[in-house]
Scaffold this motif. Sequence first.
Motif, PDB file in Angstrom:
ATOM      1  N   LEU A 180       5.221  23.987 -29.468  1.00 43.70           N
ATOM      2  CA  LEU A 180       5.558  24.358 -30.491  1.00 43.70           C
ATOM      3  C   LEU A 180       5.046  23.706 -31.449  1.00 43.70           C
TER       4      LEU A 180
ATOM      5  N   TYR B 156       5.484  25.375 -37.429  1.00 41.90           N
ATOM      6  CA  TYR B 156       5.394  23.495 -36.957  1.00 41.90           C
ATOM      7  C   TYR B 156       3.934  23.379 -37.368  1.00 41.90           C
TER       8      TYR B 156
ATOM      9  N   LEU C 285      12.139  16.732 -30.650  1.00 43.65           N
ATOM     10  CA  LEU C 285      12.242  17.884 -30.513  1.00 43.65           C
ATOM     11  C   LEU C 285      13.644  17.763 -30.987  1.00 43.65           C
TER      12      LEU C 285
ATOM     13  N   LEU D 264      14.914  20.115 -34.982  1.00 46.62           N
ATOM     14  CA  LEU D 264      15.841  21.029 -34.328  1.00 46.62           C
ATOM     15  C   LEU D 264      17.431  20.825 -34.566  1.00 46.62           C
ATOM     16  N   THR D 265      18.227  21.115 -35.488  1.00 49.40           N
ATOM     17  CA  THR D 265      19.247  21.444 -35.465  1.00 49.40           C
ATOM     18  C   THR D 265      19.756  22.602 -35.477  1.00 49.40           C
TER      19      THR D 265
ATOM     20  N   ILE E 289      13.044  24.622 -25.484  1.00 49.54           N
ATOM     21  CA  ILE E 289      14.682  24.793 -25.984  1.00 49.54           C
ATOM     22  C   ILE E 289      15.649  25.930 -25.938  1.00 49.54           C
TER      23      ILE E 289
END
Length: 73
Positions: free
Chosen positions: A54, A60, A29, A33-34, A4
């Motif tokens: 993650l 998480y 992912l 994720l934003t 990321i």
Amino acid sequence: MWAIQEDTPHGQLLSWNGKTLVHGDKGELEFLLTGPVRIIPCPPSLRPEDCMELRFHPQYAHHTFPLVRSNYR
């Protein structure tokens, strides 16, 4: 594996406690994720001992991988 990265001109790889966050599924992912991030292939210079999957990050830990997306509707 996928990493990321901050979506900035000199984007840093996201890390936690000094370990780069990685995950084996790009689609998961992108689903989880934003915000201003990019999902990139892990750089070849990234050593496994410097990474954290993650799923082991405390925020998480409540997710079950692989994700069942219907559980999030």
